[in-house]
Design a protein around this motif. Sequence first.
Motif, mmCIF file in Angstrom:
data_model
loop_
_atom_site.group_PDB
_atom_site.id
_atom_site.type_symbol
_atom_site.label_atom_id
_atom_site.label_comp_id
_atom_site.label_asym_id
_atom_site.label_seq_id
_atom_site.Cartn_x
_atom_site.Cartn_y
_atom_site.Cartn_z
ATOM 1 N N GLU A 1 0.829 -1.209 0.000
ATOM 2 C CA GLU A 1 0.000 0.000 0.000
ATOM 3 C C GLU A 1 0.859 1.254 0.000
ATOM 4 O OE1 GLU A 1 -2.445 -0.563 3.402
ATOM 5 O OE2 GLU A 1 -3.887 -1.755 2.236
ATOM 6 N N CYS A 2 0.327 2.303 -0.609
ATOM 7 C CA CYS A 2 1.001 3.592 -0.503
ATOM 8 C C CYS A 2 0.591 4.219 0.825
ATOM 9 C CB CYS A 2 0.598 4.510 -1.659
ATOM 10 S SG CYS A 2 1.311 6.165 -1.489
ATOM 11 N N PRO A 3 1.562 4.686 1.610
ATOM 12 C CA PRO A 3 1.188 5.292 2.894
ATOM 13 C C PRO A 3 0.416 6.605 2.737
ATOM 14 C CG PRO A 3 3.555 5.493 2.488
ATOM 15 C CD PRO A 3 3.004 4.628 1.400
ATOM 16 N N HIS A 4 0.454 7.183 1.528
ATOM 17 C CA HIS A 4 -0.193 8.488 1.337
ATOM 18 C C HIS A 4 -1.497 8.423 0.540
ATOM 19 C CE1 HIS A 4 3.537 10.057 2.889
ATOM 20 N NE2 HIS A 4 4.206 9.415 1.945
ATOM 21 N N CYS A 5 -1.767 7.251 -0.059
ATOM 22 C CA CYS A 5 -2.944 7.151 -0.930
ATOM 23 C C CYS A 5 -3.725 5.879 -0.601
ATOM 24 C CB CYS A 5 -2.543 7.066 -2.403
ATOM 25 S SG CYS A 5 -1.485 8.415 -2.939
ATOM 26 N N SER A 6 -4.985 5.852 -0.985
ATOM 27 C CA SER A 6 -5.734 4.607 -0.852
ATOM 28 C C SER A 6 -5.544 3.801 -2.136
ATOM 29 C CB SER A 6 -7.204 4.887 -0.565
ATOM 30 O OG SER A 6 -7.676 5.951 -1.354
ATOM 31 N N ARG A 66 6.432 1.978 -6.666
ATOM 32 C CA ARG A 66 6.078 3.344 -7.052
ATOM 33 C C ARG A 66 4.577 3.541 -6.990
ATOM 34 N NH1 ARG A 66 8.517 4.111 -12.810
ATOM 35 N NH2 ARG A 66 10.379 2.878 -12.404
ATOM 36 N N CYS A 67 4.177 4.660 -6.400
ATOM 37 C CA CYS A 67 2.750 4.981 -6.400
ATOM 38 C C CYS A 67 2.440 5.755 -7.674
ATOM 39 C CB CYS A 67 2.388 5.809 -5.173
ATOM 40 S SG CYS A 67 0.667 6.343 -5.225
ATOM 41 N N HIS A 68 1.482 5.254 -8.452
ATOM 42 C CA HIS A 68 1.150 5.921 -9.706
ATOM 43 C C HIS A 68 0.218 7.112 -9.493
ATOM 44 C CE1 HIS A 68 2.325 2.325 -12.509
ATOM 45 N NE2 HIS A 68 3.311 2.762 -11.763
ATOM 46 N N HIS A 69 -0.165 7.362 -8.238
ATOM 47 C CA HIS A 69 -1.054 8.499 -7.965
ATOM 48 C C HIS A 69 -0.309 9.687 -7.398
ATOM 49 C CE1 HIS A 69 -4.465 6.014 -8.958
ATOM 50 N NE2 HIS A 69 -3.855 5.046 -8.289
ATOM 51 N N CYS A 70 0.594 9.433 -6.413
ATOM 52 C CA CYS A 70 1.296 10.565 -5.803
ATOM 53 C C CYS A 70 2.783 10.556 -6.133
ATOM 54 C CB CYS A 70 1.101 10.563 -4.289
ATOM 55 S SG CYS A 70 2.039 9.279 -3.449
ATOM 56 N N GLY A 71 3.257 9.473 -6.738
ATOM 57 C CA GLY A 71 4.658 9.430 -7.124
ATOM 58 C C GLY A 71 5.599 8.891 -6.048
HETATM 59 ZN ZN ZN Z 1 0.600 7.511 -3.293
#
Ligand code: ZN
Length: 708
Positions: A406-411, A424-429
């Motif tokens: 999981e991304c710690p910053h996004c759902s 890599r998170c494709h939403h927040c980078g």
């Molecule tokens: Zn993210």
Amino acid sequence: MSQLLSVVIQAPAHSAIAGLLSYQSELSLAPGTLVRVPLGKRETLGVVWDPGSSDPDPGSGVEIRAISGVLQGIDPLNAQWRRLISFAAGYYQRSLGEVALAALPPQLRDLSPVQVLRRLKRGSTGAAGDATSPTAAQPLTQEQGEVLRRFGSEAGPFLLFGATGSGKTEVYLQAVQDLLARNPSAQALVMVPEINLTPQLEARFRERFVGQYGEDSVVSMHSGMTPAQRLKSWLAAHQGVARMVLGTRMAVFASLPTLRLIVVDEEHDPSYKSQEGARYSARDLAVYRSQLENAASGSTSDCRVLLGSATPSMESWYHSRPTADGGRYQRLVMPSRVGATATGAGALPAVRLVDMSQQPKRTVLSPPLLEAIGQRIARGEQSMIFLNRRGYAPVLQCGSCDWKSECPHCSAYRVFHKIDRTLRCHHCGFTERVPRACPSCGDLDIAPVGRGTERLEEHLGELLSGIRRAGGEPVRIARIDADSTRLKGALREQLAHVHSGAVDVLVGTQMIAKGHDFRNITLVAALNPDGALFSSDFRAAERLFSLLMQAGGRAGRDAAQGLSSEMWIQTMHPRHPLFAALKRHDFASFAAQQLAEREQAAMPPFSFQALVRAEARSQEIAQGFLQAASAAASAVADFARVTLYPPVPMSIQRVADVERAQMLVESPSRAALQRFLAGWHGVLQDTRRQPEAKGLIRWAVDVDPLAI
Ligand code: ZN
Ligand code: ADP
Ligand code: ZN
């Protein structure tokens, strides 16, 4: 005597001013004149606006400041341009200042008037090139000829419904050529959905036109250009030197004083809808813009607009129903591919469905598909496999506990990229090295789940390792997606590689499905399109159908080679009606079925929608804001004719530690929805100022949203 002027300036997104301020000037300046004005302690670019009811109240006792200067040598922006901007600002619920200034090249704002003047002089005079005649156009097909005849003799708007490879681009070229031959000062605007497609288009237009009309007769406009290039193109268009502007959605706002033709290629493409700032639809504005031009000249066909697609949007398809049923667009059709023969060479690909419920679990490429690819390799033909997910695997998972990446910053999950061993998170980078062991329980057994293009490329290498090309060499596999093309020029290089024949199997995302005129691909495969079949987004099926048609359209484009082509689809639902229509290349029946469903459910194009989005520290605040604005809406005009749905979290509820919620507003009447939104705007602003809205970061309205 000094004159009082209304000047449009760029207002900060959430300031109280809408971007229209009063200034005075000793000069009498026409509306549309570009000026520099003082704003607080700084100076900024402004456009003199039409005097009228929307004039700002100078307020008693407030000193009205003088403008600082005029941008010399640049003609005022004409009335149609100003009307387009006013309309877009009103319709999409943004400030006039934001829309007007965003529509101008950034350097106009950043350079001093002297610097701009220097650029103007440096720009060329627009002298014609050598007097050679344009590259001879190939003889038109009968369908192309008929389409151009109707286009030239009827009033629009027109929807050109033409199969992939039916020669739509040639129709655009010919329409522009006819126009310039007829009208020595006319300008044309041609839009394409993606920056990647502009070089290809520009090359075709340059080849056809610069010989006769000069080097500067063709200019591009897209966000991949440097600020200096953008200013140069903009000035050339504004001065009438450029006769054709080719560009992405931003080009719809280009200043074109003698605009007589607008083409929107792949009009169904979602990238015509802006996803930030003013969320405008360049396709819809193009149609409106042609109406403005016609109204100004008092004719119905002075400025024609042509929307083209093999899979039109449901909106445009519906508008182009027979006039007797209320249709407003003329539908022009080109069902056949150029040069297709009765034996099937050059025809649209035969569609093969593989029932994956009959295959062992976890099968990536079914044996019949693999065999078909092997045969193409042996014959020296190319295959293209597409999978709409980049990276190696969408999730990394621990085998012992239930840890997932999981991304710690996004759902959302972070995607595993094997090439540099990152998550890599494709939403927040947000990016981190892949952990050696499970961060939660320490177990070493963490493994990728699912599959992206990177893993598919690797897997294909293994599956095809036993196969040889005709000359005995190993198979050559390439991948094109957002990761492989990050570097400038990389995409062009990789495409050239495919075109040269140095690739046997091309793997990629939807990036390779659109527009490219591949000549030697005879097999296209979609591996896992099922997600869209049962999506909660009512437009998902429409998008999937058009993506598959587009992808299939890359196959068998060279009839001269006499090869037949195939489109393979691996699915758990081979009997789904969408695939049945696809098998017959029957867009019309697919569209009829979609429209019937939408009419029954009162969805667009049978109703009109807007979304209000709110972002806040917490979901509670975001939804609370929307709820409060909704509760306070009852006094707003046309409240009775709109439906306000309850606020809900967005499908990806948290991005970069910001909680996001949205609320749908719907009406059977576009005019009623517009009046309601205009009136409700003040309510939303008031609600934002309430103490309960503390913690709200921003809110915005999206009119005619594409994704819900
Ligand atoms: Zn993210
Ligand atoms: P579309 O945009 O409809 O997919 P294109 O305009 O790219 O199709 O045309 C497909 C191919 O057919 C191109 O290679 C183009 O050069 C060729 N072509 C188009 N019109 C003609 C014509 N009248 N005669 C011969 N070839 C043509
Ligand atoms: Zn674990």
